[in-house]
Design an enzyme around this catalytic site. Structure first.
Site, PDB file in Angstrom:
ATOM      1  N   HIS A  17       0.797  -1.240   0.000  1.00  0.00           N
ATOM      2  CA  HIS A  17       0.000   0.000   0.000  1.00  0.00           C
ATOM      3  C   HIS A  17       0.828   1.289   0.000  1.00  0.00           C
ATOM      4  O   HIS A  17       0.483   2.242  -0.715  1.00  0.00           O
ATOM      5  CB  HIS A  17      -0.961   0.006   1.198  1.00  0.00           C
ATOM      6  CG  HIS A  17      -2.207  -0.786   0.964  1.00  0.00           C
ATOM      7  ND1 HIS A  17      -3.455  -0.224   0.855  1.00  0.00           N
ATOM      8  CD2 HIS A  17      -2.402  -2.115   0.814  1.00  0.00           C
ATOM      9  CE1 HIS A  17      -4.357  -1.155   0.655  1.00  0.00           C
ATOM     10  NE2 HIS A  17      -3.744  -2.314   0.627  1.00  0.00           N
ATOM     11  N   ASP A 119      -4.969   6.769   2.220  1.00  0.00           N
ATOM     12  CA  ASP A 119      -5.294   5.442   1.719  1.00  0.00           C
ATOM     13  C   ASP A 119      -6.772   5.195   2.030  1.00  0.00           C
ATOM     14  O   ASP A 119      -7.245   5.488   3.127  1.00  0.00           O
ATOM     15  CB  ASP A 119      -4.422   4.387   2.415  1.00  0.00           C
ATOM     16  CG  ASP A 119      -4.502   3.025   1.740  1.00  0.00           C
ATOM     17  OD1 ASP A 119      -5.618   2.473   1.654  1.00  0.00           O
ATOM     18  OD2 ASP A 119      -3.461   2.503   1.318  1.00  0.00           O
ATOM     19  N   THR A 141      -5.798   2.017  -3.802  1.00  0.00           N
ATOM     20  CA  THR A 141      -4.524   1.642  -4.408  1.00  0.00           C
ATOM     21  C   THR A 141      -4.623   0.429  -5.321  1.00  0.00           C
ATOM     22  O   THR A 141      -3.660   0.076  -5.995  1.00  0.00           O
ATOM     23  CB  THR A 141      -3.458   1.369  -3.323  1.00  0.00           C
ATOM     24  OG1 THR A 141      -3.913   0.312  -2.475  1.00  0.00           O
ATOM     25  CG2 THR A 141      -3.200   2.621  -2.487  1.00  0.00           C
ATOM     26  N   GLN A 325      11.552  -4.817 -10.954  1.00  0.00           N
ATOM     27  CA  GLN A 325      10.459  -5.396 -11.727  1.00  0.00           C
ATOM     28  C   GLN A 325      10.010  -4.538 -12.909  1.00  0.00           C
ATOM     29  O   GLN A 325       9.788  -5.062 -14.000  1.00  0.00           O
ATOM     30  CB  GLN A 325       9.265  -5.667 -10.808  1.00  0.00           C
ATOM     31  CG  GLN A 325       8.097  -6.349 -11.524  1.00  0.00           C
ATOM     32  CD  GLN A 325       7.134  -6.977 -10.563  1.00  0.00           C
ATOM     33  OE1 GLN A 325       7.460  -7.967  -9.916  1.00  0.00           O
ATOM     34  NE2 GLN A 325       5.940  -6.417 -10.454  1.00  0.00           N
ATOM     35  N   HIS A 340       1.751 -13.380  -8.334  1.00  0.00           N
ATOM     36  CA  HIS A 340       0.698 -13.588  -7.337  1.00  0.00           C
ATOM     37  C   HIS A 340      -0.581 -12.853  -7.713  1.00  0.00           C
ATOM     38  O   HIS A 340      -1.629 -13.104  -7.123  1.00  0.00           O
ATOM     39  CB  HIS A 340       1.179 -13.121  -5.957  1.00  0.00           C
ATOM     40  CG  HIS A 340       1.594 -11.683  -5.910  1.00  0.00           C
ATOM     41  ND1 HIS A 340       2.499 -11.123  -6.782  1.00  0.00           N
ATOM     42  CD2 HIS A 340       1.222 -10.664  -5.092  1.00  0.00           C
ATOM     43  CE1 HIS A 340       2.675  -9.846  -6.506  1.00  0.00           C
ATOM     44  NE2 HIS A 340       1.908  -9.539  -5.486  1.00  0.00           N
ATOM     45  N   TRP A 343      -2.162  -6.080  -7.338  1.00  0.00           N
ATOM     46  CA  TRP A 343      -2.564  -5.069  -8.306  1.00  0.00           C
ATOM     47  C   TRP A 343      -1.381  -4.325  -8.913  1.00  0.00           C
ATOM     48  O   TRP A 343      -1.377  -4.037 -10.112  1.00  0.00           O
ATOM     49  CB  TRP A 343      -3.545  -4.079  -7.706  1.00  0.00           C
ATOM     50  CG  TRP A 343      -4.003  -3.093  -8.750  1.00  0.00           C
ATOM     51  CD1 TRP A 343      -3.717  -1.772  -8.829  1.00  0.00           C
ATOM     52  CD2 TRP A 343      -4.789  -3.394  -9.915  1.00  0.00           C
ATOM     53  NE1 TRP A 343      -4.268  -1.220  -9.972  1.00  0.00           N
ATOM     54  CE2 TRP A 343      -4.935  -2.203 -10.652  1.00  0.00           C
ATOM     55  CE3 TRP A 343      -5.375  -4.565 -10.405  1.00  0.00           C
ATOM     56  CZ2 TRP A 343      -5.653  -2.144 -11.839  1.00  0.00           C
ATOM     57  CZ3 TRP A 343      -6.088  -4.504 -11.602  1.00  0.00           C
ATOM     58  CH2 TRP A 343      -6.220  -3.297 -12.299  1.00  0.00           C
ATOM     59  N   SER A 345       1.553  -5.402  -9.585  1.00  0.00           N
ATOM     60  CA  SER A 345       2.152  -6.270 -10.605  1.00  0.00           C
ATOM     61  C   SER A 345       1.255  -6.366 -11.836  1.00  0.00           C
ATOM     62  O   SER A 345       1.741  -6.340 -12.975  1.00  0.00           O
ATOM     63  CB  SER A 345       2.401  -7.666 -10.030  1.00  0.00           C
ATOM     64  OG  SER A 345       3.421  -7.631  -9.049  1.00  0.00           O
ATOM     65  N   GLY A 363      -6.441 -11.410  -0.423  1.00  0.00           N
ATOM     66  CA  GLY A 363      -6.939 -10.093  -0.809  1.00  0.00           C
ATOM     67  C   GLY A 363      -7.576 -10.100  -2.184  1.00  0.00           C
ATOM     68  O   GLY A 363      -8.410 -10.945  -2.505  1.00  0.00           O
ATOM     69  N   ASP A 364      -7.146  -9.154  -3.024  1.00  0.00           N
ATOM     70  CA  ASP A 364      -7.740  -9.020  -4.362  1.00  0.00           C
ATOM     71  C   ASP A 364      -7.051  -9.887  -5.408  1.00  0.00           C
ATOM     72  O   ASP A 364      -7.396  -9.824  -6.589  1.00  0.00           O
ATOM     73  CB  ASP A 364      -7.714  -7.549  -4.800  1.00  0.00           C
ATOM     74  CG  ASP A 364      -6.286  -7.001  -4.926  1.00  0.00           C
ATOM     75  OD1 ASP A 364      -5.328  -7.717  -4.547  1.00  0.00           O
ATOM     76  OD2 ASP A 364      -6.135  -5.856  -5.376  1.00  0.00           O
TER      77      ASP A 364
END
Length: 444
Positions: A17, A119, A141, A325, A340, A343, A345, A363-364
């Site tokens: 986050h 946030d 986020t 990355q 994984h 978001w 990524s 999570g998402d």
């Protein structure tokens, strides 16, 4: 010039986050008038990671970090899931820990806070903004798909109590299933403090002066159309990746020697690690496929790799303990990103047109993976959410050398084009960012 505007930035110090929040603040700070200053509030541990005094920080002299108490009592002993316990303790310490630090920042600068940029997970911020009489601008986020899912929590829970498994009530997410939804949505609020937090977030966001989303409208046009009327300002402002000059990193040097779109890049973020059995299955799949691969894997996780794997694949693969990355994905050498499904990524992969294989953890992640495979059709999910050797071999081969892989690559390139257009001077995200600047700077 003495500061006349003082923006308080309240971060949620867990997972990834703080990263998009700080990136957003840096972007705003670079575009805002000189007299606008930003106080960034987060826990000491997080601030130490992101405000190290590294070279380049001086260009953001109008951002200063302030520490807030993490809520952990002195000599506290953690038991069970320490991450969940840390989140619970931190949330229990809010909003008092933030209010104390904000007073310190006001005293130090001599300027009252005139806006809260937070946030979205910090649900108390709406009440706090109202209490001190300033605008509240929460930042979601993650993507618009997960925001929509949480806004439809009551409807999804009602559907889950029936025999129907397919989501049909959320525009832009038709065809997804109950099992694709974040776990917290399916829990009652009494079962999880995170479930309660997210439920309250969904209830409170419509009060905000503006809701900022870490995505771009063209990625999920039906979702954007559905959500816009729910908020005073609904602003998708991404992607806004900033890639540093490519330093002489060993993995970048190795990448430059590979053919374009040929490499399997594996990275599961800073928190998620597959089980030992899955690590073996993934390693054996890579060894069998013999496609060049770059695996970002921390040293302590390597004990789960099969004996002889590193030596046996040294001719076509590379393991590193950390990879830059964005530089890796931007290199043009990666043909598929095994991830994984976090978001950050996913958004980076979309921005650089790289197909994905998603293995969700929490999570998402599951929802993002479902969107990748079902709605955007830019990749695949790991079957049943668990790596097996044969299925992983099939997935990698399908994307890198199969007929369906051609379609997936084309779709990934189409989304890359939309993402690129969104941040052009007259693109949707660029226009939304200018609107965000107006909301924040006129608060003074």
């Amino acid at each position: 010039m003495a500061p006349s505007s003082h923006i308080a930035v309240l971060a949620f110090p867990f997972g990834s986050h703080p990263i998009p929040m700080l990136n957003l603040v840096k972007r705003i700070a670079a575009s805002a008038p000189e007299n606008v200053n930003f106080s960034f509030f987060c826990t000491p541990e997080s601030n130490k990671s992101y405000f190290s005094g590294a070279k380049g920080d001086e260009e953001f002299a109008n951002i200063k970090a302030y520490s807030v108490w993490d809520g952990v009592p002195k000599d506290h002993l953690f038991s069970g899931n320490s991450q969940l316990e840390r989140i619970g303790l931190f949330l229990n310490a809010t909003p008092g820990n933030f209010e104390m630090a904000m007073k310190e920042a006001e005293q130090e600068t001599g300027v009252k806070i005139c806006c809260l940029l937070t946030d979205a997970f910090l649900g108390f911020a709406g009440d706090l903004a109202e209490k001190i009489g300033v605008p509240w601008v929460p930042f979601w986020t993650s993507g618009s798909c997960s925001l929509a899912a949480h806004l439809y929590t009551d409807e999804i829970r009602k559907l889950a109590s029936t025999t129907e498994r397919t989501i049909g009530m959320i525009p832009g997410m038709e065809g997804l299933s109950i099992g694709d939804m974040p776990r917290e949505i399916l829990l009652t609020n009494e079962q999880s403090p995170i479930a309660l937090l997210l439920y309250n977030v969904a209830l409170n966001l419509p009060r905000a002066t503006a809701v900022v989303v870490n995505s771009f409208e063209e990625l999920d046009p039906a979702i954007s159309l559905d959500l816009k009327p729910r908020f005073k300002n609904y602003l998708n402002i991404s992607p806004f990746h900033s890639i540093a000059a490519q330093h002489n990193d060993e993995c970048l040097e190795w990448l430059r020697k590979q053919d374009d779109a040929s490499v399997v890049y594996i990275g599961f973020g800073s928190v998620s690690i597959p089980s030992p059995n899955e690590m073996v299955a993934l390693a054996e799949a890579l060894e069998t496929c013999k496609f060049p691969f770059l695996w970002s894997l921390r040293d302590h996780a390597r004990k789960s790799l099969p004996a002889g794997f590193i030596d046996g694949t040294s001719g076509f693969g590379k393991l590193v303990s950390w990879a830059p990355q964005m530089e890796v994905l931007a290199s043009g050498k990666v043909g598929v990103f095994v991830s994984h499904g976090g978001w950050n990524s996913v958004l980076e992969s979309i921005s650089f047109g790289v197909p994905m294989i998603c293995r969700p953890f929490f999570g998402d992640h599951g929802l993002n993976g479902a969107m990748v495979e079902v709605k955007w059709r830019i990749g695949l999910r790991v079957e049943d959410g668990i790596f097996t050797k044969n299925e992983t071999v099939n997935a990698i081969k399908l994307i890198l050398s199969g007929e369906k892989g051609k379609e997936i690559k084309e779709n990934a390139q189409l989304l890359k084009g939309l993402a690129t257009d969104a941040v052009k001077p007259n693109g949707s995200s660029a226009r939304n960012f200018q609107e965000l600047l107006k909301v924040i700077t006129k608060s003074s």
